[in-house]
Design an enzyme around this catalytic site. Structure first.
Site, PDB file in Angstrom:
ATOM      1  N   LYS A 128       7.572   3.159  -7.269  1.00 50.79           N
ATOM      2  CA  LYS A 128       8.716   3.946  -6.772  1.00 50.79           C
ATOM      3  C   LYS A 128       9.965   3.631  -7.607  1.00 50.79           C
ATOM      4  O   LYS A 128       9.838   3.426  -8.815  1.00 50.79           O
ATOM      5  CB  LYS A 128       8.908   3.710  -5.273  1.00 50.79           C
ATOM      6  CG  LYS A 128       7.609   3.957  -4.501  1.00 50.79           C
ATOM      7  CD  LYS A 128       7.766   4.018  -3.026  1.00 50.79           C
ATOM      8  CE  LYS A 128       6.401   4.281  -2.385  1.00 50.79           C
ATOM      9  NZ  LYS A 128       6.483   4.464  -0.941  1.00 50.79           N
TER      10      LYS A 128
ATOM     11  N   GLU B  41      -1.847   9.844   2.406  1.00 53.04           N
ATOM     12  CA  GLU B  41      -0.793   8.902   2.781  1.00 53.04           C
ATOM     13  C   GLU B  41      -0.079   9.427   4.026  1.00 53.04           C
ATOM     14  O   GLU B  41       0.847  10.246   3.911  1.00 53.04           O
ATOM     15  CB  GLU B  41       0.232   8.770   1.646  1.00 53.04           C
ATOM     16  CG  GLU B  41      -0.348   8.259   0.357  1.00 53.04           C
ATOM     17  CD  GLU B  41       0.730   7.592  -0.496  1.00 53.04           C
ATOM     18  OE1 GLU B  41       0.542   6.427  -0.860  1.00 53.04           O
ATOM     19  OE2 GLU B  41       1.756   8.232  -0.778  1.00 53.04           O
TER      20      GLU B  41
ATOM     21  N   GLY C 263       5.632   2.389   4.007  1.00 52.84           N
ATOM     22  CA  GLY C 263       6.759   1.457   4.015  1.00 52.84           C
ATOM     23  C   GLY C 263       7.141   0.978   5.407  1.00 52.84           C
ATOM     24  O   GLY C 263       8.204   0.398   5.611  1.00 52.84           O
TER      25      GLY C 263
ATOM     26  N   ASN D 198       2.182   2.221  -6.911  1.00 46.77           N
ATOM     27  CA  ASN D 198       3.329   3.127  -7.053  1.00 46.77           C
ATOM     28  C   ASN D 198       4.596   2.292  -6.883  1.00 46.77           C
ATOM     29  O   ASN D 198       4.941   1.910  -5.772  1.00 46.77           O
ATOM     30  CB  ASN D 198       3.232   4.232  -5.982  1.00 46.77           C
ATOM     31  CG  ASN D 198       4.430   5.164  -6.030  1.00 46.77           C
ATOM     32  OD1 ASN D 198       5.270   5.081  -6.935  1.00 46.77           O
ATOM     33  ND2 ASN D 198       4.523   6.058  -5.053  1.00 46.77           N
TER      34      ASN D 198
ATOM     35  N   SER E  91       1.222   1.199   3.632  1.00 48.71           N
ATOM     36  CA  SER E  91       1.222  -0.212   4.043  1.00 48.71           C
ATOM     37  C   SER E  91      -0.106  -0.926   3.747  1.00 48.71           C
ATOM     38  O   SER E  91      -0.572  -1.738   4.555  1.00 48.71           O
ATOM     39  CB  SER E  91       1.603  -0.349   5.523  1.00 48.71           C
ATOM     40  OG  SER E  91       2.893   0.177   5.746  1.00 48.71           O
TER      41      SER E  91
ATOM     42  N   HIS F 257       3.929  13.508  -3.728  1.00 50.09           N
ATOM     43  CA  HIS F 257       4.212  12.369  -2.843  1.00 50.09           C
ATOM     44  C   HIS F 257       5.179  12.824  -1.751  1.00 50.09           C
ATOM     45  O   HIS F 257       6.091  13.614  -2.013  1.00 50.09           O
ATOM     46  CB  HIS F 257       4.810  11.212  -3.663  1.00 50.09           C
ATOM     47  CG  HIS F 257       4.836   9.928  -2.876  1.00 50.09           C
ATOM     48  ND1 HIS F 257       5.764   9.695  -1.891  1.00 50.09           N
ATOM     49  CD2 HIS F 257       4.027   8.845  -2.902  1.00 50.09           C
ATOM     50  CE1 HIS F 257       5.523   8.501  -1.358  1.00 50.09           C
ATOM     51  NE2 HIS F 257       4.469   7.973  -1.957  1.00 50.09           N
TER      52      HIS F 257
ATOM     53  N   GLU G  25       7.635  11.456  -0.451  1.00 46.90           N
ATOM     54  CA  GLU G  25       9.063  11.208  -0.726  1.00 46.90           C
ATOM     55  C   GLU G  25       9.632  12.322  -1.595  1.00 46.90           C
ATOM     56  O   GLU G  25      10.783  12.718  -1.434  1.00 46.90           O
ATOM     57  CB  GLU G  25       9.227   9.823  -1.381  1.00 46.90           C
ATOM     58  CG  GLU G  25       9.027   8.715  -0.353  1.00 46.90           C
ATOM     59  CD  GLU G  25       8.511   7.405  -0.910  1.00 46.90           C
ATOM     60  OE1 GLU G  25       8.524   7.202  -2.134  1.00 46.90           O
ATOM     61  OE2 GLU G  25       8.050   6.577  -0.091  1.00 46.90           O
TER      62      GLU G  25
END
Ligand code: 13P
Length: 264
Positions: free
Chosen positions: A15, A178, A184, A13, A222, A106, A108
């Protein structure tokens, strides 16, 4: 425990990265690794999810590769078909451009862009009805984990999914667990914690559909070459959704290799 016939998935991904020239370079580098030591589709489904305006150029650059790489959209509209929806790209328009895979839900998007449960459900439903394959993301926040709610939050997200997936559409679902606190941050869930949650997700899926036995459940947060082998050894971890490390061809290739079924 997973059906041993599940083919793993490793998806990068990207992003909101990188600039076009760098994304082309990244693909060229990745192609070199794959041409030198191929990973077959039977060993692992490898995919990349570039920014929307690079989907077609990346798809073009990947043509002719002996081991196909899937091109995955990072999101899609909650509106279907075509129409007066400025800025949106529907499932049908992705399909029309031969983009057959999409990430939905996701964290985010849920946290920053207001993808609430109704929008997520509409996106899943539109994607499946248009014939796309969905990588559906679930995961709890640090606060939810620390207050003992992680399992409940994630299983609710699976129930949200079940509310819109028709019986004959489950084979087009991949789950990505996730944990938000691992994205991250450099903090990976321990293989045991990740495995425990994956096993709960698997149990939940099996209660809903027979296909749950065969659904790939990916871990994201990660993932790096250094932790991929240990994660890949867990029985219910069937691949990875990789953020940061997918922006480096060598790291991403090594992660894909770690998850590949070696004896096929
Ligand atoms: P990182 O691998 O950078 O933690 O990102 C994970 C992720 O969000 C993939 O979708």
């Amino acid at each position: 425990m997973s059906d041993s016939t599940i083919t793993p998935w490793v998806v990068g991904n990207w992003k909101m990265n990188p600039m076009q020239a760098n994304s082309q370079q990244l693909i060229q580098d990745l192609k070199q690794f794959l041409e030198h030591a191929p990973i077959t589709e039977q060993q692992c489904h490898v995919g990349v999810a570039p920014i929307s305006i690079a989907l077609l150029s990346i798809q073009q650059s990947l043509q002719g590769l002996s081991t196909p790489i899937k091109v995955v959209a990072q999101d899609l509209s909650c509106m279907a078909g075509t129409g007066a929806y400025t800025g949106e790209v529907s499932a049908e328009l992705l399909k029309d451009s031969q983009i057959d895979y999409v990430l939905i839900g996701h964290s985010e998007r849920r946290e920053i862009f207001g993808d609430d449960v109704n929008k997520v459900k509409a996106k899943v439903s539109n994607a499946l009805n248009a014939g796309l394959q969905v990588i559906y993301c679930v995961g709890e926040s640090l606060e939810q984990r620390e207050s003992g709610q992680a399992e409940q939050v994630v299983l609710q997200q699976i129930c949200d999914l079940a509310a819109v997936v028709k019986a004959d559409q489950w084979h087009n679902i991949v789950i990505a667990y996730e944990p938000i606190w691992a994205i991250g941050t450099g903090k990976t869930a321990s293989p045991q914690d990740a495995q425990n949650m994956h096993a709960k997700i698997r149990e939940g899926l099996i209660q809903i559909t027979e296909e749950g036995q065969r659904t790939a459940i990916l871990y994201g947060g990660s993932v790096k070459p250094e932790n991929a082998v240990e994660l890949a050894a867990c029985p219910d971890i069937n691949g990875a959704l990789v953020g940061g490390a997918s922006l480096n061809a060598e790291s991403f290739y090594k992660i894909a290799l770690a998850f590949s079924k070696q004896n096929n």
